[in-house]
Every structure is written in structure tokens, then in C-alpha cells.
Design an enzyme around this catalytic site. Structure first.
Site, mmCIF file in Angstrom:
data_model
loop_
_atom_site.group_PDB
_atom_site.id
_atom_site.type_symbol
_atom_site.label_atom_id
_atom_site.label_comp_id
_atom_site.label_asym_id
_atom_site.label_seq_id
_atom_site.Cartn_x
_atom_site.Cartn_y
_atom_site.Cartn_z
ATOM 1 N N SER A 178 0.852 -1.189 0.000
ATOM 2 C CA SER A 178 0.000 0.000 0.000
ATOM 3 C C SER A 178 0.889 1.240 0.000
ATOM 4 O O SER A 178 1.655 1.475 0.939
ATOM 5 C CB SER A 178 -0.890 0.008 1.241
ATOM 6 N N HIS A 225 -1.292 -1.404 -4.176
ATOM 7 C CA HIS A 225 -2.526 -1.007 -3.493
ATOM 8 C C HIS A 225 -2.521 0.516 -3.314
ATOM 9 O O HIS A 225 -1.604 1.088 -2.731
ATOM 10 C CB HIS A 225 -2.581 -1.723 -2.138
ATOM 11 N N MET A 246 -8.683 8.557 -0.486
ATOM 12 C CA MET A 246 -9.441 9.037 0.679
ATOM 13 C C MET A 246 -9.945 10.454 0.426
ATOM 14 O O MET A 246 -9.241 11.271 -0.158
ATOM 15 C CB MET A 246 -8.540 9.050 1.915
ATOM 16 N N MET A 290 -11.949 4.886 -0.514
ATOM 17 C CA MET A 290 -12.526 5.197 0.798
ATOM 18 C C MET A 290 -13.157 6.578 0.679
ATOM 19 O O MET A 290 -12.676 7.569 1.234
ATOM 20 C CB MET A 290 -11.428 5.163 1.868
ATOM 21 N N MET A 308 -11.374 -5.127 6.032
ATOM 22 C CA MET A 308 -10.531 -4.158 6.741
ATOM 23 C C MET A 308 -10.164 -4.700 8.121
ATOM 24 O O MET A 308 -11.028 -5.129 8.882
ATOM 25 C CB MET A 308 -11.257 -2.822 6.913
HETATM 26 C C1 DX5 Z 1 -5.940 2.098 5.670
HETATM 27 C C2 DX5 Z 1 -5.550 1.755 4.267
HETATM 28 C C3 DX5 Z 1 -4.524 0.676 4.207
HETATM 29 C C4 DX5 Z 1 -3.215 1.088 4.826
HETATM 30 C C5 DX5 Z 1 -2.446 -0.107 5.209
HETATM 31 O O1 DX5 Z 1 -6.912 3.063 5.655
HETATM 32 O O2 DX5 Z 1 -6.663 1.309 3.535
HETATM 33 O O3 DX5 Z 1 -4.318 0.220 2.888
HETATM 34 O O4 DX5 Z 1 -2.427 1.863 3.986
HETATM 35 O O5 DX5 Z 1 -1.287 0.301 5.838
HETATM 36 P P1 DX5 Z 1 -0.664 -0.517 7.038
HETATM 37 O O6 DX5 Z 1 -0.214 -1.817 6.472
HETATM 38 O O7 DX5 Z 1 0.441 0.350 7.512
HETATM 39 O O8 DX5 Z 1 -1.747 -0.698 8.075
HETATM 40 ZN ZN ZN Z 2 -6.269 0.194 1.630
#
Ligand code: DX5
Ligand code: ZN
Length: 216
Positions: free
Chosen positions: A8, A33, A37, A68, A139
């Protein structure tokens, strides 16, 4: 099922995003990924379709775009045009009929359509649309920020989902080499992982560690 690792970029250095993406591609990532947001659905703002369009030019890996945002229907076309290979919307942001309509619209456009649910959202909410999506993203943190701790409630949800669903199950949030094995044992096969990979210099080692943990 082969385990896929999806770094991500939320935890990447955005001032040199292309370089960061190439780095994880070389390090063995299966897809990228991308967390989108809007400051409404989650208390953070990141990027829009224009950035995805330029990321598309930087890598051959599939782009796994995690929306998101409120009213995701407004932007789905733009993200498809920008080069997304996978598009995930949240069940908290769209009606069941909206999901069905969207999945029909995306047919034939070469994009996989996914549904995600927050840690506090029961599995029952997505059951009616499991036949309309190509994958589910569970999630394991409340979305908004990288670097949060994995919430164990995701484990029973993944397990319950796997007992009724054959498709890809992705998990997102707080994944590291310690919990990777558990989420895979419960039935997840795509691991989105941000800070664990990007907060280290040796991304290859980090990805290998996740994969190996999941294999054992
Ligand atoms: C959270 C995101 C994740 C996040 C994961 O809102 O959707 O994709 O970047 O990051 P880590 O692995 O640091 O929790
Ligand atoms: Zn994510």
C-alpha cells in the site's frame, strides 16, 4: 490459492512515488494497493484519478485501487479510465442496488470490482452482493491511516467469509509477518500491507517475510 502481496503506497514517500513503486515491483510485489481518501468517509485526504493515471505509467503491476470515499459512483469511471485493474468500494458508502448496478456497468471493462467492509460492519451486510463482486477486501483497521495495529475481529470475519465464498479475499490494515500466517490460515489470499513494507529499506526482504510467514 497463491498468496499475493499488495504494498500500500500510503506509507511510501510521495515526493518520489514512481521510484517507490518501481522499488516494490522489483522487490516482488504482486500488485500496487492505492488508497483513495476523501476527508469525508475517512478523516484523511490522499489522491485522485490524475495521480493514478501517472502511476499507471510507472509500473506493469495491476493497480488495486481502494476507494474510501462517499458516493463512489461519482468517480468510478474516472478511476477506470486512469488505469485501475481492481476497484474496491465500501459497503458503508453505497446501497446494495448501487453495487449491483455498478458491477453491471463494469462488466467487459477489464476491471475487477471489489467490496470492502470496516471492522465494525458485520459480514451479513455484504452477503447479498457476494455474487456481484469479484473479490472482498476485509478491513483489519478503521480506514484512514497507515501504521495502525491489526484488529483481531478481522480473523473471524475472514473465516466466516471463506466458509461461504470461493473468490479472492483481501485483508488490509496492520499486516506484518506475525499476523500474515493467521489471516492466510483463516482464508485470506491477498495481503495489502503498507508500513511494514515501506518503512523498511529492504522491501524485498519485507515482502519475502510476509510471503514466507503466510506459507508456513
Ligand atoms: C488504511 C488503508 C490501508 C493502509 C495499510 O486506511 O486502507 O491500505 O495503507 O497500511 P498498514 O499496512 O500500515 O496498516
Ligand atoms: Zn487500503
Amino acid at each position: 490459492m497463491r498468496i499475493k502481496v499488495a504494498p500500500s503506497i500510503l506509507s511510501a514517500d510521495f515526493s518520489c512515488l514512481g521510484k517507490e513503486i518501481k522499488d516494490v515491483e522489483r522487490a516482488g510485489a504482486d500488485m500496487i494497493h492505492i488508497d483513495v481518501m476523501d476527508g469525508h468517509f475517512v478523516p484523511n485526504i490522499t489522491i485522485g484519478p490524475v495521480v493514478v493515471k501517472y502511476i499507471r505509467k510507472q509500473t506493469r503491476l495491476p493497480l488495486d485501487v481502494h476507494l474510501m470515499i462517499e458516493k463512489p459512483q461519482r468517480f468510478i469511471n474516472d478511476f477506470v479510465d486512469a488505469g485501475s485493474d481492481m476497484l474496491t468500494v465500501h459497503i458503508e458508502t453505497i446501497s446494495l442496488s448501487g453495487i449491483k448496478a455498478q458491477s453491471l456497468k463494469l462488466k467487459g471493462r477489464g476491471v475487477k470490482f471489489g467490496i470492502s467492509l470496516n471492522p465494525n460492519t458485520p459480514l451479513a451486510r455484504i452477503k447479498p452482493v457476494l455474487g456481484n463482486v469479484d473479490f472482498v477486501l476485509v478491513m483489519s483497521v478503521n480506514p484512514g491511516f497507515g501504521g495502525q495495529s491489526f484488529m483481531p475481529v478481522a480473523l473471524s470475519k475472514i473465516k466466516g467469509l471463506r466458509s461461504i465464498y470461493d473468490g479472492d479475499i483481501a485483508v488490509d490494515g496492520g499486516i506484518n509477518e506475525k499476523n500474515a500466517k493467521k489471516v492466510v490460515a483463516c482464508g485470506a489470499n491477498i495481503l495489502a500491507c503498507g508500513s511494514y513494507i515501506f518503512n523498511t529499506k529492504d522491501r524485498k526482504l519485507a515482502i519475502e517475510r510476509i510471503r514466507n510467514a503466510a506459507r508456513r
